[in-house]
Design an enzyme around this catalytic site. Structure first.
Site, PDB file in Angstrom:
ATOM      1  N   LYS A 198      -4.272  33.221 -72.776  1.00  0.00           N
ATOM      2  CA  LYS A 198      -3.885  34.451 -72.073  1.00  0.00           C
ATOM      3  C   LYS A 198      -4.749  35.594 -72.564  1.00  0.00           C
ATOM      4  CE  LYS A 198      -0.253  36.942 -73.345  1.00  0.00           C
ATOM      5  NZ  LYS A 198      -0.705  38.359 -73.543  1.00  0.00           N
TER       6      LYS A 198
ATOM      7  N   ASP B 131      -3.471  38.406 -67.800  1.00  0.00           N
ATOM      8  CA  ASP B 131      -2.178  39.105 -67.781  1.00  0.00           C
ATOM      9  C   ASP B 131      -2.400  40.609 -67.701  1.00  0.00           C
ATOM     10  OD1 ASP B 131       0.544  39.566 -67.913  1.00  0.00           O
ATOM     11  OD2 ASP B 131       0.635  39.399 -70.104  1.00  0.00           O
TER      12      ASP B 131
ATOM     13  N   LYS C 139      -0.908  42.504 -65.070  1.00  0.00           N
ATOM     14  CA  LYS C 139       0.270  43.112 -64.444  1.00  0.00           C
ATOM     15  C   LYS C 139      -0.126  44.191 -63.434  1.00  0.00           C
ATOM     16  CE  LYS C 139       3.119  42.283 -68.559  1.00  0.00           C
ATOM     17  NZ  LYS C 139       2.058  41.813 -69.480  1.00  0.00           N
TER      18      LYS C 139
ATOM     19  N   THR D 269      -5.893  48.580 -53.559  1.00  0.00           N
ATOM     20  CA  THR D 269      -6.365  48.452 -54.937  1.00  0.00           C
ATOM     21  C   THR D 269      -5.943  47.125 -55.537  1.00  0.00           C
ATOM     22  OG1 THR D 269      -6.289  50.855 -55.202  1.00  0.00           O
ATOM     23  CG2 THR D 269      -6.332  49.531 -57.204  1.00  0.00           C
TER      24      THR D 269
ATOM     25  N   THR E  36      10.098  40.826 -71.531  1.00  0.00           N
ATOM     26  CA  THR E  36      10.974  40.231 -72.549  1.00  0.00           C
ATOM     27  C   THR E  36      11.278  41.186 -73.693  1.00  0.00           C
ATOM     28  OG1 THR E  36       9.021  39.220 -73.551  1.00  0.00           O
ATOM     29  CG2 THR E  36      10.312  37.854 -72.061  1.00  0.00           C
TER      30      THR E  36
ATOM     31  N   GLN F 104      10.187  41.423 -79.618  1.00  0.00           N
ATOM     32  CA  GLN F 104      10.802  40.738 -78.482  1.00  0.00           C
ATOM     33  C   GLN F 104      12.323  40.731 -78.649  1.00  0.00           C
ATOM     34  OE1 GLN F 104       9.079  40.075 -76.021  1.00  0.00           O
ATOM     35  NE2 GLN F 104       7.106  39.166 -76.493  1.00  0.00           N
TER      36      GLN F 104
END
Length: 230
Positions: A36, A63, A65, A72, A118, A188
């Site tokens: 990732k 990742d 987001k 865009t 999370t 987390q």
């Protein structure tokens, strides 16, 4: 370790700088298939690693987001395709997911709708202005992701079982917040062990600090793969 576990473990390269990421990748060798790359590495010179890892036979979960106006988002997805990403995250807002699926149509890129981070709990969601509980908000976003044709969702392992019941087996359920048995939770709040997440229906597990911050990342990854197999 089994090929199945290796196909499902994603190591989060949550480090600053390309040289540190390359050191970790080299130390892990053939043990790990998926990586990732998020904001921390992407904004410190790590984006070229997407293509380099892909050409080396690895798979990359980008990742970022994405959330913006539709045009865009479309252009961002097109750029991710050019980089060679295998997975890409989009905040699970209907307009953004519709734009992303249009841009990725016909490709092998798996688009993932981010439900609720999370690191958030009920108080955090309320403070953001939502009147829904976390399970209600996750359920809404999962149904919207399914309806627009997303490839999967990102969610806490705490919601994985309910998500799997709602969407069946065709979509990916990628779960961050994975902590091996006995490890610290850090920042987390909604976490699970690898075995708990897989049992709940997760298709892929994202593990960062327990591996990349370990004294021996390869040994840490091997132990997690064994826990997944067990």
């Amino acid at each position: 370790m089994s090929d199945s576990a290796r196909d499902r473990l994603i190591v989060g390269l949550d480090v600053t700088g390309r040289s540190e990421a390359e050191r970790i990748v080299e130390s892990l060798g053939d043990t790990v298939l998926w990586y990732k790359i998020g904001y921390q590495l992407a904004l410190s010179g790590g984006l070229p690693l997407v293509g380099e890892l892909a050409r080396a036979g690895k798979r990359v979960f980008l990742d970022l987001k994405l959330l913006d106006i539709s045009n865009t988002v479309e252009k961002g997805v097109e750029s991710a395709l050019e980089l060679g990403a295998s997975m890409l995250t989009i905040h699970a807002y209907p307009h953004a997911m519709r734009a992303a699926t249009a841009a990725a149509n016909g490709s092998e890129l798996t688009l993932l709708g981010v439900t609720v981070l999370t690191s958030l709990d009920e108080a955090d969601v309320t403070a953001t202005g939502y009147r829904l509980t976390i399970p209600e908000l996750v359920a809404l976003r999962v149904s919207q992701a399914r309806d627009v044709g997303m490839g999967g969702v990102v969610a806490s392992p705490a919601e994985a079982a309910a998500i799997r019941r709602a969407i069946g087996q065709d979509m990916a359920v990628v779960t961050p917040g994975i902590r091996p048995t006995g490890s610290a939770h850090g920042d987390q709040k909604r976490v699970a062990t690898p075995a708990e997440a897989l049992s709940a229906g997760a298709s892929h597990l994202v593990v960062a600090r327990p591996i990349v911050a370990a004294e021996d990342p390869k040994a840490a990854a091997t132990a997690i793969l064994a826990e997944m197999d067990g």
